[in-house]
Scaffold this motif. Structure first.
Motif, mmCIF file in Angstrom:
data_model
loop_
_atom_site.group_PDB
_atom_site.id
_atom_site.type_symbol
_atom_site.label_atom_id
_atom_site.label_comp_id
_atom_site.label_asym_id
_atom_site.label_seq_id
_atom_site.Cartn_x
_atom_site.Cartn_y
_atom_site.Cartn_z
ATOM 1 N N ALA A 61 0.818 -1.214 0.000
ATOM 2 C CA ALA A 61 0.000 0.000 0.000
ATOM 3 C C ALA A 61 0.852 1.265 0.000
ATOM 4 O O ALA A 61 0.629 2.187 -0.792
ATOM 5 N N THR A 62 1.842 1.308 0.882
ATOM 6 C CA THR A 62 2.637 2.527 1.023
ATOM 7 C C THR A 62 3.779 2.577 0.019
ATOM 8 O O THR A 62 3.991 3.587 -0.663
ATOM 9 N N GLY A 63 4.530 1.468 -0.096
ATOM 10 C CA GLY A 63 5.708 1.467 -0.947
ATOM 11 C C GLY A 63 5.423 1.390 -2.434
ATOM 12 O O GLY A 63 6.172 1.953 -3.242
ATOM 13 N N LEU A 64 4.341 0.707 -2.816
ATOM 14 C CA LEU A 64 4.039 0.559 -4.244
ATOM 15 C C LEU A 64 2.903 1.479 -4.705
ATOM 16 O O LEU A 64 3.012 2.128 -5.744
ATOM 17 N N VAL A 65 1.828 1.526 -3.924
ATOM 18 C CA VAL A 65 0.656 2.304 -4.346
ATOM 19 C C VAL A 65 0.757 3.765 -3.934
ATOM 20 O O VAL A 65 0.234 4.648 -4.605
ATOM 21 N N GLY A 66 1.418 4.037 -2.801
ATOM 22 C CA GLY A 66 1.547 5.412 -2.333
ATOM 23 C C GLY A 66 0.435 5.846 -1.403
ATOM 24 O O GLY A 66 0.112 7.027 -1.317
ATOM 25 N N ILE A 67 -0.161 4.899 -0.682
ATOM 26 C CA ILE A 67 -1.228 5.184 0.280
ATOM 27 C C ILE A 67 -0.772 4.722 1.658
ATOM 28 O O ILE A 67 -0.296 3.603 1.820
ATOM 29 N N SER A 68 -0.943 5.564 2.661
ATOM 30 C CA SER A 68 -0.544 5.209 4.017
ATOM 31 C C SER A 68 -1.344 4.013 4.516
ATOM 32 O O SER A 68 -2.571 4.064 4.596
ATOM 33 N N TYR A 69 -0.638 2.953 4.873
ATOM 34 C CA TYR A 69 -1.304 1.737 5.355
ATOM 35 C C TYR A 69 -1.968 1.985 6.712
ATOM 36 O O TYR A 69 -3.086 1.531 6.949
ATOM 37 N N SER A 70 -1.316 2.736 7.588
ATOM 38 C CA SER A 70 -1.872 3.006 8.919
ATOM 39 C C SER A 70 -3.140 3.850 8.813
ATOM 40 O O SER A 70 -4.135 3.596 9.505
ATOM 41 N N TRP A 71 -3.108 4.868 7.949
ATOM 42 C CA TRP A 71 -4.295 5.707 7.752
ATOM 43 C C TRP A 71 -5.442 4.873 7.199
ATOM 44 O O TRP A 71 -6.573 4.973 7.661
ATOM 45 N N TRP A 72 -5.134 4.042 6.209
ATOM 46 C CA TRP A 72 -6.160 3.197 5.596
ATOM 47 C C TRP A 72 -6.742 2.216 6.604
ATOM 48 O O TRP A 72 -7.968 2.033 6.677
ATOM 49 N N MET A 73 -5.881 1.583 7.402
ATOM 50 C CA MET A 73 -6.350 0.603 8.381
ATOM 51 C C MET A 73 -7.285 1.246 9.397
ATOM 52 O O MET A 73 -8.340 0.679 9.739
ATOM 53 N N HIS A 148 1.122 4.553 14.405
ATOM 54 C CA HIS A 148 1.986 3.381 14.361
ATOM 55 C C HIS A 148 2.741 3.310 13.034
ATOM 56 O O HIS A 148 2.148 3.406 11.965
ATOM 57 N N GLY A 149 4.064 3.171 13.139
ATOM 58 C CA GLY A 149 4.885 3.015 11.941
ATOM 59 C C GLY A 149 5.057 4.283 11.127
ATOM 60 O O GLY A 149 5.329 4.210 9.918
ATOM 61 N N ARG A 150 4.923 5.450 11.752
ATOM 62 C CA ARG A 150 5.004 6.710 11.023
ATOM 63 C C ARG A 150 6.332 6.849 10.284
ATOM 64 O O ARG A 150 6.375 7.181 9.104
ATOM 65 N N GLY A 151 7.450 6.578 10.976
ATOM 66 C CA GLY A 151 8.767 6.730 10.357
ATOM 67 C C GLY A 151 8.960 5.805 9.168
ATOM 68 O O GLY A 151 9.466 6.211 8.111
ATOM 69 N N ARG A 152 8.525 4.547 9.319
ATOM 70 C CA ARG A 152 8.652 3.582 8.232
ATOM 71 C C ARG A 152 7.819 4.003 7.025
ATOM 72 O O ARG A 152 8.279 3.940 5.880
ATOM 73 N N GLU A 153 6.595 4.441 7.295
ATOM 74 C CA GLU A 153 5.722 4.821 6.187
ATOM 75 C C GLU A 153 6.196 6.098 5.502
ATOM 76 O O GLU A 153 6.093 6.225 4.278
ATOM 77 N N LEU A 154 6.706 7.048 6.271
ATOM 78 C CA LEU A 154 7.255 8.261 5.655
ATOM 79 C C LEU A 154 8.424 7.914 4.742
ATOM 80 O O LEU A 154 8.560 8.470 3.645
ATOM 81 N N THR A 155 9.255 6.980 5.200
ATOM 82 C CA THR A 155 10.392 6.551 4.374
ATOM 83 C C THR A 155 9.918 5.865 3.100
ATOM 84 O O THR A 155 10.390 6.158 1.999
#
Length: 310
Positions: A61-73, A148-155
């Motif tokens: 979701a985040t790395g390929l599609v460009g959508i925050s997984y945490s926000w979506w969840m 949750h996972g903000r730093g990872r998702e921002l990266t």
């Protein structure tokens, strides 16, 4: 992944050619299919363990599609718990469009202008869904509060857009690069919106104070789309929306068999079970959005107040 690799290869080999817009359209479809897979991972349908599914979902979701997984969840979990319930389902909250007459009546300014015409503008607005998903994701990652996972998702999201946009503007002339990006976002948004819109729009809205049992709440507010295996591929399993809401962790291949059992159970207990074709569902959605939008242009009468003679 093979389709993505093919699109990347085509992007590199075609060079300075307006045929690149076909590659852009293909990427819009490919990213939507990846989004479906990320959605399935978020429901624990892909791998054996929850953490493994979350890691896969975040990468997709985040790395390929460009959508925050945490926000979506966060958003999607609230939706599944209370579909179409006022004040509880974020998917029917007032945004660019209104889903209830009360929200349509309360809209103001530019939003009111759009809402009054939202039935006619429905398909054009779908072209902007992809852009809206990206901006909401990025805003959520910079919002205050714990995430949750903000730093990872921002990266991941920075790498995704950096590599993707960098490649487009490096390989293509400036104007063509913008056209490429516009076509990709439009196809992605339209495909995503047209896949999710038939699921619940124009199905019964539950008042904030109403209490329904799990079966009634999930079945009555959801709509299935007929069409067989090819519709399942096209909509990523979302065509079995009723079964997906009843059994959210059930993998896509089993939903059709569950449908037969659920439909028979609903028939036996006189529970409304809705299934239509995709064309019919979209027509119903457009009519409903038009009817709701018209409320923005007339004086709203509160049913409760009217009953009390006020």
């Amino acid at each position: 992944m093979a389709a993505l690799a093919g699109a990347i290869t085509g992007l590199i080999l075609l060079g300075d050619s307006w045929f690149q817009l076909l590659i852009a359209a293909a990427l819009g479809v490919i990213f939507t299919q990846f989004a479906f897979l990320g959605h399935e991972a978020s429901h624990r349908q892909v791998l054996a363990s929850g953490p493994a599914n979350d890691r896969l979902g975040s990468i997709i979701a985040t790395g390929l599609v460009g959508i925050s997984y945490s926000w979506w969840m966060t958003k999607h979990t609230r939706h599944h718990g209370n579909p179409n319930q006022v004040g509880k389902d974020p998917d029917i909250a007032l945004g660019s469009v209104a889903f209830t007459q009360e929200d349509a009546h309360s809209a103001s300014g530019v939003r009111r202008w759009v809402v009054r015409r939202q039935g006619w503008l429905f398909f054009p607005l779908l072209l902007l869904v992809g852009l809206d998903l990206h901006q909401q994701s990025i805003r959520s990652l910079f919002a205050r509060g714990n995430l949750h996972g903000r730093g990872r998702e921002l990266t991941l999201i920075a790498l995704r857009f950096g590599i993707y946009l960098g490649a487009i503007f490096w390989l293509l002339p400036f104007v063509m690069a913008w056209a490429f990006l516009g076509v990709q976002l439009a196809v992605f948004g339209f495909y995503m919106g047209a896949s999710f819109a038939p699921n619940h729009i124009a199905m019964p809205i539950i008042a904030a104070s109403d209490r329904l049992n799990f079966l009634d709440k999930q079945v009555r507010t959801s709509r299935n789309i007929g069409g067989g295996w090819w519709m399942t591929v096209l909509m990523g399993g979302l065509n079995y929306q009723i079964e997906h809401h009843l059994f959210p962790s059930m993998p896509r291949p089993h939903l059709n068999r569950a449908r037969l059992l659920v439909r028979e159970h609903c028939r036996a207990h006189e529970i409304s079970y809705t299934e239509t074709s995709l064309v019919e569902a979209l027509a119903i959605v457009v009519r409903h959005m038009n009817d709701v939008g018209l409320a923005a242009s007339r004086t709203f009468s509160c049913p409760t107040a009217s009953a009390l003679g006020r």
